[in-house]
Motif scaffolding. Sequence first.
Motif, mmCIF file in Angstrom:
data_model
loop_
_atom_site.group_PDB
_atom_site.id
_atom_site.type_symbol
_atom_site.label_atom_id
_atom_site.label_comp_id
_atom_site.label_asym_id
_atom_site.label_seq_id
_atom_site.Cartn_x
_atom_site.Cartn_y
_atom_site.Cartn_z
ATOM 1 N N THR A 125 0.829 -1.205 0.000
ATOM 2 C CA THR A 125 0.000 0.000 0.000
ATOM 3 C C THR A 125 0.863 1.255 0.000
ATOM 4 N N VAL A 126 0.408 2.243 -0.766
ATOM 5 C CA VAL A 126 1.063 3.554 -0.797
ATOM 6 C C VAL A 126 0.057 4.602 -0.357
ATOM 7 N N TYR A 127 0.557 5.591 0.342
ATOM 8 C CA TYR A 127 -0.288 6.655 0.878
ATOM 9 C C TYR A 127 0.195 8.013 0.371
ATOM 10 N N LEU A 128 -0.726 8.963 0.336
ATOM 11 C CA LEU A 128 -0.361 10.342 0.044
ATOM 12 C C LEU A 128 -1.082 11.223 1.053
ATOM 13 N N GLN A 129 -0.325 11.783 1.970
ATOM 14 C CA GLN A 129 -0.870 12.726 2.945
ATOM 15 C C GLN A 129 -0.774 14.120 2.351
ATOM 16 N N MET A 130 -1.913 14.766 2.226
ATOM 17 C CA MET A 130 -1.966 16.085 1.597
ATOM 18 C C MET A 130 -2.398 17.120 2.624
ATOM 19 N N ASN A 131 -1.527 18.063 2.908
ATOM 20 C CA ASN A 131 -1.809 19.139 3.857
ATOM 21 C C ASN A 131 -1.816 20.477 3.139
ATOM 22 N N SER A 132 -2.364 21.476 3.786
ATOM 23 C CA SER A 132 -2.411 22.839 3.232
ATOM 24 C C SER A 132 -2.924 22.819 1.798
ATOM 25 N N LEU A 133 -4.027 22.121 1.597
ATOM 26 C CA LEU A 133 -4.547 21.945 0.245
ATOM 27 C C LEU A 133 -5.025 23.262 -0.348
ATOM 28 N N LYS A 134 -4.847 23.381 -1.658
ATOM 29 C CA LYS A 134 -5.225 24.575 -2.407
ATOM 30 C C LYS A 134 -6.235 24.187 -3.479
ATOM 31 N N PRO A 135 -7.037 25.140 -3.928
ATOM 32 C CA PRO A 135 -7.995 24.818 -5.005
ATOM 33 C C PRO A 135 -7.312 24.228 -6.245
ATOM 34 N N GLU A 136 -6.100 24.647 -6.514
ATOM 35 C CA GLU A 136 -5.391 24.115 -7.690
ATOM 36 C C GLU A 136 -4.939 22.672 -7.511
ATOM 37 N N ASP A 137 -5.101 22.105 -6.336
ATOM 38 C CA ASP A 137 -4.824 20.677 -6.126
ATOM 39 C C ASP A 137 -6.004 19.809 -6.560
ATOM 40 N N THR A 138 -7.120 20.434 -6.902
ATOM 41 C CA THR A 138 -8.301 19.697 -7.339
ATOM 42 C C THR A 138 -8.002 18.899 -8.604
ATOM 43 N N ALA A 139 -8.249 17.611 -8.546
ATOM 44 C CA ALA A 139 -7.942 16.716 -9.664
ATOM 45 C C ALA A 139 -8.399 15.303 -9.319
ATOM 46 N N VAL A 140 -8.349 14.447 -10.308
ATOM 47 C CA VAL A 140 -8.460 13.013 -10.055
ATOM 48 C C VAL A 140 -7.048 12.508 -9.784
ATOM 49 N N TYR A 141 -6.876 11.836 -8.684
ATOM 50 C CA TYR A 141 -5.564 11.320 -8.280
ATOM 51 C C TYR A 141 -5.495 9.827 -8.602
ATOM 52 N N TYR A 142 -4.429 9.468 -9.333
ATOM 53 C CA TYR A 142 -4.228 8.096 -9.776
ATOM 54 C C TYR A 142 -2.990 7.499 -9.111
ATOM 55 N N CYS A 143 -3.134 6.266 -8.696
ATOM 56 C CA CYS A 143 -2.020 5.513 -8.151
ATOM 57 C C CYS A 143 -1.350 4.725 -9.277
ATOM 58 N N ASN A 144 -0.032 4.638 -9.217
ATOM 59 C CA ASN A 144 0.728 3.853 -10.184
ATOM 60 C C ASN A 144 1.738 2.990 -9.433
ATOM 61 N N ALA A 145 1.951 1.795 -9.945
ATOM 62 C CA ALA A 145 2.954 0.918 -9.338
ATOM 63 C C ALA A 145 3.665 0.119 -10.420
ATOM 64 N N ILE A 146 4.954 -0.062 -10.234
ATOM 65 C CA ILE A 146 5.761 -0.889 -11.130
ATOM 66 C C ILE A 146 5.918 -2.248 -10.453
ATOM 67 N N ILE A 147 5.331 -3.285 -11.072
ATOM 68 C CA ILE A 147 5.153 -4.575 -10.404
ATOM 69 C C ILE A 147 5.691 -5.712 -11.249
ATOM 70 N N LYS A 148 6.401 -6.621 -10.586
ATOM 71 C CA LYS A 148 6.757 -7.900 -11.210
ATOM 72 C C LYS A 148 5.793 -8.945 -10.683
ATOM 73 N N ARG A 149 5.165 -9.672 -11.602
ATOM 74 C CA ARG A 149 4.166 -10.653 -11.176
ATOM 75 C C ARG A 149 4.805 -11.992 -10.800
ATOM 76 N N THR A 150 5.951 -12.285 -11.405
ATOM 77 C CA THR A 150 6.722 -13.478 -11.041
ATOM 78 C C THR A 150 8.192 -13.110 -11.082
ATOM 79 N N SER A 151 9.044 -13.993 -10.565
ATOM 80 C CA SER A 151 10.474 -13.684 -10.530
ATOM 81 C C SER A 151 11.056 -13.569 -11.929
ATOM 82 N N GLY A 152 10.465 -14.247 -12.898
ATOM 83 C CA GLY A 152 10.996 -14.217 -14.245
ATOM 84 C C GLY A 152 10.368 -13.165 -15.145
ATOM 85 N N ASP A 153 9.390 -12.436 -14.615
ATOM 86 C CA ASP A 153 8.670 -11.438 -15.416
ATOM 87 C C ASP A 153 9.447 -10.142 -15.561
ATOM 88 N N TYR A 154 9.171 -9.438 -16.655
ATOM 89 C CA TYR A 154 9.546 -8.044 -16.711
ATOM 90 C C TYR A 154 8.558 -7.272 -15.847
#
Length: 121
Positions: free
Chosen positions: A77-106
């Motif tokens: 799990t990854v978290y994003l704590q956002m403080n002192s928020l501004k109107p310009e922070d308004t957006a859809v926030y997307y999580c991204n992860a670089i994952i290997k599914r098996t030891s031999g996978d890219y």
Amino acid sequence: QVQLVESGGGLVQPGGSLRVSCAASGSIFSIRTMGWYRQAPGKQRELVAVISSVGNANYDDSVKGRFTISRDNAKNTVYLQMNSLKPEDTAVYYCNAIIKRTSGDYAGSYWGQGTQVTVSS
């Protein structure tokens, strides 16, 4: 199959705080970089913050000192704590992860479905 599920978005007043979370599940051997991106209406998706598997973090200049990214490797799990928020922070926030599914996978890049963060009075 790998899934990233975000939670924690919502409406907050300017100056307020919010924490969003993203949990990865499914067939996972290892997770490398995890990060948060955001996309405001009419704009391109942009990087907010990324964190390596050992906890090294980098931030966009617009959020430095206000946002903190962290991760719990035991919970995939990854978290994003956002403080002192501004109107310009308004957006859809997307999580991204670089994952290997098996030891031999890219490693592959996986995205969550996005969570709306609205900063408004």
